[in-house]
Scaffold this active site. Structure first.
Site, PDB file in Angstrom:
ATOM      1  N   ASP A   1      33.373 -25.012  52.603  1.00 31.19           N
ATOM      2  CA  ASP A   1      33.000 -23.218  52.347  1.00 31.19           C
ATOM      3  C   ASP A   1      34.090 -22.887  52.728  1.00 31.19           C
ATOM      4  O   ASP A   1      34.308 -21.729  51.820  1.00 31.19           O
ATOM      5  CB  ASP A   1      32.155 -23.014  53.921  1.00 31.19           C
ATOM      6  CG  ASP A   1      33.103 -23.300  54.826  1.00 31.19           C
ATOM      7  OD1 ASP A   1      33.687 -24.448  54.688  1.00 31.19           O
ATOM      8  OD2 ASP A   1      33.232 -22.985  56.658  1.00 31.19           O
TER       9      ASP A   1
ATOM     10  N   ARG B   1      40.447 -22.345  57.910  1.00 25.98           N
ATOM     11  CA  ARG B   1      40.429 -22.403  59.704  1.00 25.98           C
ATOM     12  C   ARG B   1      39.632 -23.215  59.927  1.00 25.98           C
ATOM     13  O   ARG B   1      39.948 -25.351  59.040  1.00 25.98           O
ATOM     14  CB  ARG B   1      39.265 -21.394  59.575  1.00 25.98           C
ATOM     15  CG  ARG B   1      37.554 -22.051  59.035  1.00 25.98           C
ATOM     16  CD  ARG B   1      36.588 -20.131  59.878  1.00 25.98           C
ATOM     17  NE  ARG B   1      35.361 -20.791  59.731  1.00 25.98           N
ATOM     18  CZ  ARG B   1      34.545 -19.098  58.748  1.00 25.98           C
ATOM     19  NH1 ARG B   1      35.008 -18.419  58.781  1.00 25.98           N
ATOM     20  NH2 ARG B   1      33.734 -19.624  58.499  1.00 25.98           N
ATOM     21  N   ASP B   2      39.391 -23.675  60.673  1.00 22.09           N
ATOM     22  CA  ASP B   2      38.896 -25.680  61.829  1.00 22.09           C
ATOM     23  C   ASP B   2      37.347 -25.612  61.335  1.00 22.09           C
ATOM     24  O   ASP B   2      36.736 -25.524  61.903  1.00 22.09           O
ATOM     25  CB  ASP B   2      39.270 -25.505  62.612  1.00 22.09           C
ATOM     26  CG  ASP B   2      38.546 -24.075  63.838  1.00 22.09           C
ATOM     27  OD1 ASP B   2      37.650 -23.066  63.350  1.00 22.09           O
ATOM     28  OD2 ASP B   2      38.333 -23.812  65.277  1.00 22.09           O
ATOM     29  N   GLU B   3      37.624 -25.600  59.907  1.00 20.36           N
ATOM     30  CA  GLU B   3      35.860 -25.539  59.249  1.00 20.36           C
ATOM     31  C   GLU B   3      36.073 -26.345  58.203  1.00 20.36           C
ATOM     32  O   GLU B   3      36.364 -27.961  58.291  1.00 20.36           O
ATOM     33  CB  GLU B   3      35.079 -24.493  59.028  1.00 20.36           C
ATOM     34  CG  GLU B   3      33.868 -24.669  59.055  1.00 20.36           C
ATOM     35  CD  GLU B   3      32.926 -23.008  59.653  1.00 20.36           C
ATOM     36  OE1 GLU B   3      33.368 -22.251  59.811  1.00 20.36           O
ATOM     37  OE2 GLU B   3      32.091 -23.384  59.280  1.00 20.36           O
TER      38      GLU B   3
ATOM     39  N   ASP C   1      26.110 -23.060  50.765  1.00 21.89           N
ATOM     40  CA  ASP C   1      27.051 -22.233  50.104  1.00 21.89           C
ATOM     41  C   ASP C   1      27.604 -22.978  48.768  1.00 21.89           C
ATOM     42  O   ASP C   1      27.853 -22.458  47.580  1.00 21.89           O
ATOM     43  CB  ASP C   1      28.442 -22.625  50.504  1.00 21.89           C
ATOM     44  CG  ASP C   1      28.407 -21.931  52.281  1.00 21.89           C
ATOM     45  OD1 ASP C   1      27.142 -22.089  53.163  1.00 21.89           O
ATOM     46  OD2 ASP C   1      29.586 -21.304  52.652  1.00 21.89           O
TER      47      ASP C   1
ATOM     48  N   TRP D   1      19.201 -23.838  53.456  1.00 22.16           N
ATOM     49  CA  TRP D   1      20.770 -24.883  53.219  1.00 22.16           C
ATOM     50  C   TRP D   1      20.482 -26.697  52.978  1.00 22.16           C
ATOM     51  O   TRP D   1      20.381 -27.240  52.176  1.00 22.16           O
ATOM     52  CB  TRP D   1      20.639 -25.010  54.803  1.00 22.16           C
ATOM     53  CG  TRP D   1      22.422 -24.039  54.795  1.00 22.16           C
ATOM     54  CD1 TRP D   1      23.767 -24.274  55.548  1.00 22.16           C
ATOM     55  CD2 TRP D   1      22.191 -22.186  55.255  1.00 22.16           C
ATOM     56  NE1 TRP D   1      24.990 -23.324  54.986  1.00 22.16           N
ATOM     57  CE2 TRP D   1      23.696 -22.162  55.227  1.00 22.16           C
ATOM     58  CE3 TRP D   1      21.123 -21.802  54.968  1.00 22.16           C
ATOM     59  CZ2 TRP D   1      24.132 -20.911  55.042  1.00 22.16           C
ATOM     60  CZ3 TRP D   1      21.230 -20.087  54.426  1.00 22.16           C
ATOM     61  CH2 TRP D   1      22.572 -19.854  54.715  1.00 22.16           C
TER      62      TRP D   1
ATOM     63  N   GLU E   1      34.284 -14.012  52.284  1.00 21.45           N
ATOM     64  CA  GLU E   1      33.378 -14.288  53.349  1.00 21.45           C
ATOM     65  C   GLU E   1      32.315 -13.236  53.360  1.00 21.45           C
ATOM     66  O   GLU E   1      31.246 -13.553  53.679  1.00 21.45           O
ATOM     67  CB  GLU E   1      33.586 -14.652  54.426  1.00 21.45           C
ATOM     68  CG  GLU E   1      32.715 -15.867  55.349  1.00 21.45           C
ATOM     69  CD  GLU E   1      33.068 -16.186  56.085  1.00 21.45           C
ATOM     70  OE1 GLU E   1      34.236 -15.683  57.373  1.00 21.45           O
ATOM     71  OE2 GLU E   1      32.329 -17.056  57.405  1.00 21.45           O
TER      72      GLU E   1
ATOM     73  N   HIS F   1      36.116 -17.938  50.600  1.00 18.12           N
ATOM     74  CA  HIS F   1      34.495 -18.755  51.055  1.00 18.12           C
ATOM     75  C   HIS F   1      33.678 -17.664  49.074  1.00 18.12           C
ATOM     76  O   HIS F   1      33.844 -17.323  48.874  1.00 18.12           O
ATOM     77  CB  HIS F   1      34.068 -17.574  51.982  1.00 18.12           C
ATOM     78  CG  HIS F   1      33.808 -18.732  52.781  1.00 18.12           C
ATOM     79  ND1 HIS F   1      34.196 -19.141  53.968  1.00 18.12           N
ATOM     80  CD2 HIS F   1      32.560 -18.842  53.386  1.00 18.12           C
ATOM     81  CE1 HIS F   1      33.481 -19.189  54.851  1.00 18.12           C
ATOM     82  NE2 HIS F   1      32.886 -19.185  53.996  1.00 18.12           N
TER      83      HIS F   1
END
Ligand code: BGC
Length: 972
Positions: A505, A509-511, A518, A571, A784, A805
């Site tokens: 995505d 960041r912490d992702e 997506d 999703w 994003e 994003h």
């Protein structure tokens, strides 16, 4: 972005003469761009029936193939004869095929196979041929001998008393990277193949030379299900006598931090990294040897005191052990490797191109912010890391590199949106001079780096190294509007930054997770920009591995414990949508064959929980039309539309695979869901004149977009729904107020229903929400959120505010398909039947090129002096419907002549008020026609120009966009 290899480019460009009205013969039909398993000459595959494919080029019209032949042999010279062939399709009469799936005797492991394709043109000409090879690796777990090894993690604390380097980031609980070495005796001249993997990440060297150029290898999978390995040819690096294999391993996705779940922030698969390798040597005299990971390896820890994808990397040079990767080093003080286990069942050969460093960006500016701290602007948001040239660093002195996408009001790094990702690299000196620092096992999403600890920093000391999965570049888009060119650049950079082993995505960041929606909304754009067949082959395995026991697709793949497992509408549906789109793009039904069971299980699961066919239960976390700024679309509308779409695609997939009964079943189901959708959500007020007033519950743009895109409405309601959609778009600005699920559909649906003008209006808008708003404020990647930053409110909440994003970048598809007009017809697969239908809007020119599985497709158009010129290139074996925009059908010419007169390659199909439609065979064509001049629109109005003054808080426009030509230059 690395381009495609030279062999991938057809040997000559479209005949220049054709564009000038003459038609020289040019080079005839020929195959090029040979692929095995969608990759160029792959080393180390484990697919028992590899797919061998080729592309076609010809400079002549209608020069289509009539037959092909594929031969496979172990020795290249055997391809010339018939006797030693391993497999021979013989001459197959087929004018459309550009691939054959190997069906010869079982392939042996660790063997190179050579193959040749011959393609016959019509008539008596000899076939044109091209040759390539592929090489197998291990054909099953039994063939492996290696064990998983590591540096014993238990005594690490005792061996390495905490130092400044470690304590600085102690709270993260990160450990030093193990280093492992094995000395062995060999001679040059051997065939040498190194097969390598890690539970974690590896970098491996032979006699001090780094092997391969893969970064972050072996890549991310659900390691409980699958661990990839890579194969390298290392023959050139062998030397006489002592040789040394040396590896460094790091936590990576295996034992490092991944995702955002605080209860399970790291160590998702294991608690320390491990290494596995086999080096196979075969000498010309038949002798062979294997060096495998086992207890005989020696291990220690070295300069890398920790390395983590989210937190960053720390090198402490005081721990350097110079020469440890070279022969002659005394490893007597090192420990024997700890053998953790010999489980090789999950090892699979990697099927995609690895992450590579594909570009380096020099700073566009460096600003000193304190005596030893500088802020570097690379002019482009990207995923990668910084490489720094250091003149001198005293023992114990630290250089710290922090990363950020944007600057705050005081022009310092804004890092709140990174959440817990420290994204900090640290270097601790030992007094040495003149060396280079570059982290090896981390990456960051950034445009800016703050470098502290160096009193001087010059532009030649620092570069940003761009990392991403090296999907071959396959698309180009250009047009007369500088804003749209920049938008396309942003979309492409979003793809570069987020295809990192899996489609993520965001990179900062912490992702950084493989969110399914997506990826599904962005896939059509991605597959025009690049050849993503191999990349998604790999990720579809991840999606399959992530399925729940009851058949549900997940929200992220690879699955992560604690990250909302149960697939949500839009999703989970990606598990159906993605294989279908890949099949259509790459003409490879194996995408469907491998996915069909999962598709059926998913649709069956939703049906089981929703017998009335309205999807309300088992919706997982239901993200709905994620991040839509307008009125939310009712959740059951979104979900039921997705359900219908998945059921229909499952039916079509079964049809393609020849499972007619299965297809019928899902078509009936899709029909039922369609009816349920109308009954539940659609109301109609019959109008005496004009279209009926059709209303879909919620009355949102996304509701109509989903219903129209997925053909959920009875025929007599389509016009009314399209009318209402247009009203909603117009009354909003015109503007789009959709989230991730609606945005990808907007321009294609408006266009399909006669409102390309509105699609252009959306592209031209530059207030929130719009694509141009971020551009006006210096964006170099897609944000994003539509309003990630505004002059009035500043940054949106840092908890969810990425500036890289790609989901909203799904508009990229329409730049190719709509603006330039490069598309395939709705029922076409693999670009067999093209639809060339430019939507010029107010633009003066546009062009697009796509390197398809069949060959090069090109479209370019330009208005000049009241005439529009439209050039089209159609690859051999394909046909194209060409829509020439004009209000005067009689004005149409092709290469200066009335189309079709004396040329059997052009047939007039239809004449309408705003276009003339011709069908053409393969070849290059140049149509001209009178057309109204371009008026209005972006590209001509001052309001649409990118602001030349940086926003109050945000950085100014990128300093280095490749489309750096000025907007004015292109204004008609
Ligand atoms: C991600 C999205 C994703 C979403 C699910 C976010 O945290 O960044 O891109 O699709 O969660 O709604």
């Amino acid at each position: 972005m690395s381009g495609s290899p030279a062999a991938d480019v057809p040997a000559s460009r479209p005949a220049e003469g054709a564009a000038a009205g003459r038609r020289p013969e040019g080079r005839p039909l020929r195959p090029y761009g040979l692929r095995c398993e969608h990759r160029t000459a792959p080393l180390g595959i484990d697919e028992p029936a590899p797919r061998l494919s080729w592309r076609l080029a010809s400079d002549r019209r209608g020069d289509d193939p009539v037959a092909y032949r594929v031969r496979v042999a172990e020795r290249p010279e055997d391809l010339d004869g018939c006797r030693q062939l391993l497999w021979d399709t013989g001459r197959v009469a087929d004018s459309r095929a550009t691939a054959a799936v190997y069906a010869g005797p079982a392939l042996r492991g660790r063997t190179r196979y050579h193959w040749r394709v011959s393609v016959w043109p019509a008539g008596t000409a000899a076939p044109a041929e091209a040759t390539s090879w592929f090489e197998t690796a291990f054909t099953g777990p039994a063939a492996w001998q290696a064990s998983w090894i590591t540096h014993d993690p238990r005594p690490v604390e005792v061996m390495d008393a905490p130092t400044e380097g470690e304590s600085a980031l102690d709270h993260h609980g990160l450990a030093p990277c193990p280093v492992l070495r094995r000395a062995f005796t060999a001679s040059p001249g051997a065939r040498a193949r190194l097969h390598v993997s890690a539970r974690g990440l590896y970098e491996v060297r032979l006699n001090g030379v780094r092997i391969g150029d893969a970064e972050l290898a072996p890549g991310w999978t659900d390691y409980h299900r699958r661990v990839q390995y890579q194969t390298y040819d290392v023959g050139d690096l062998l030397r006489e006598g002592e040789n040394v294999l040396a590896a460094t391993v790091a936590d990576g996705w295996w034992s490092g931090f991944v995702g955002f779940e605080p209860r399970r922030a790291g160590a998702h698969y294991g608690s320390f990294p491990q290494f596995l390798a086999e080096l196979h040597l075969t000498y010309p005299d038949g002798r062979s040897a294997a060096i495998v990971t086992d207890g005989a390896w020696r291990t220690s820890t070295g300069v890398i005191r920790h390395a983590d994808l989210l937190m960053g990397e720390c090198h402490d040079l005081r721990h350097a052990c110079d020469g440890w990767e070279l022969p002659g080093f005394d490893d007597g003080g090192w420990s024997p490797a700890l053998v953790t286990d010999t489980d090789r069942r999950r090892l699979v050969a990697s099927v995609d191109e690895p992450v590579r460093a594909t570009a380096e960006l020099r700073p566009s500016s460096i600003r000193r912010v304190s005596p030893d701290t500088h802020v570097v602007d690379f002019g482009q948001n990207l995923a990668g890391r910084v490489r720094l040239r250091i003149g001198e660093l005293a023992a114990g002195a630290r250089v710290v590199i922090r990363h950020a996408e944007v600057l705050d009001a005081s022009h310092r790094l804004y890092t709140a949106n990174l959440r817990t990702a420290a994204a900090t690299d640290v270097l601790i000196g030992d007094g040495r001079r003149h060396f280079v620092f570059e982290p090896r096992f981390t990456y960051h999403g950034f445009r800016y780096a703050e470098i502290s600890g160096l009193p001087e920093l010059s532009e030649s000391d620092v570069v940003a190294v761009v990392l991403h999965s090296d999907t071959p570049w396959a698309g180009e888009f250009d047009c007369s509007d500088a804003g749209l060119r920049r938008l396309h650049d942003c979309v492409v950079w979003g793809q570069r930054s987020n295809f990192v082993s899996v489609p993520t995505d965001c990179p900062q960041r912490d992702e950084r997770l493989g969110w399914l929606a997506d990826a599904q909304v962005f896939l059509p754009t991605a597959a025009l920009n690049a050849d993503v067949a191999a990349f998604f082959t790999k990720w579809l395995r991840d999606i399959d591995d992530a399925r729940s026991p009851d058949g549900g697709f997940s929200n992220v793949a690879p699955r992560l414990v604690g990250v909302c497992d149960e697939g949500a509408p839009g999703w989970g549906d990606a598990g159906v949508i993605i294989p279908w789109h890949l099949y259509r793009t790459y003409d490879d039904p194996r995408f469907l064959g491998r996915a069909l069971e999962g598709m059926r299980a998913w649709v069956d699961l939703i049906r089981r929980h929703n017998p009335d066919l309205v999807w309300r239960r088992r919706v997982g976390p239901h993200f709905s039309d994620w991040l839509a700024p307008g009125t939310p679309t009712p959740r059951d509308v979104v979900a039921t539309a997705c359900f219908a779409h998945s059921a229909r695609l499952t039916a079509k997939a079964a049809d393609v695979l020849g499972h007619t009964d299965v297809g019928d079943h899902y078509h009936r189901l899709a029909d039922g869901i369609r009816r349920a959708f109308t009954e539940c959500f659609v109301t109609v007020e019959r109008a005496a004149a004009g279209p009926d007033a059709v209303r879909i519950t919620g009355d949102t743009q996304t509701g109509y977009l989903l219903a129209l895109a997925h053909e959920l409405l009875p025929d007599d309601l389509v016009e009314g729904a399209a009318h209402r959609l247009a009203e909603l778009v117009e009354s909003a600005g015109p503007a789009l107020v959709t989230g991730f699920l609606g945005v990808a559909l907007a321009a294609p649906v408006l266009d399909a229903h006669g409102r390309a003008d509105l699609a252009h209006a959306l592209l031209n808008r530059d207030e929130v929400p719009s694509w141009r708003f971020p551009l006006r404020h210096g964006a170099t990647t897609i944000w994003e959120r539509w309003d990630g930053w505004t002059p009035e409110a500043g940054f949106r909440a840092p908890a969810m505010n990425s500036f890289n994003h790609y989901a909203l970048g799904s508009i990229g598809e329409w730049l190719y398909r709509g603006v330039a007009g490069l598309d395939q017809a709705p029922d076409s697969t693999g670009y067999r039947h093209l639809r060339i239908r430019p939507r010029p809007g107010a633009l003066r020119r546009a062009s697009a090129r796509h390197e398809s599985v069949r060959g090069t497709v090109e479209v370019s158009w330009e208005r000049r002096g009241g005439r529009l010129a439209l050039c089209v290139r159609v690859p051999p074996g394909a046909t194209a419907d060409v829509y020439v925009p004009t209000t005067d059908p009689r004005s149409v010419r092709e290469s200066g002549a009335v189309p079709g007169v004396g040329d059997r390659h052009i047939t007039l199909l239809a004449t309408a008020s705003d276009h003339v439609l011709h069908r053409v065979s393969s070849g290059t064509y140049r149509f001209t026609a009178t057309c109204p001049p371009a008026v209005g629109g972006a590209g001509t109005t001052p309001a649409a120009r990118p602001s030349l003054t940086p926003g109050r808080h945000m950085p100014g426009p990128a300093a280095k966009p490749s489309s750096a030509r000025s907007h004015e230059e292109d204004t008609p």
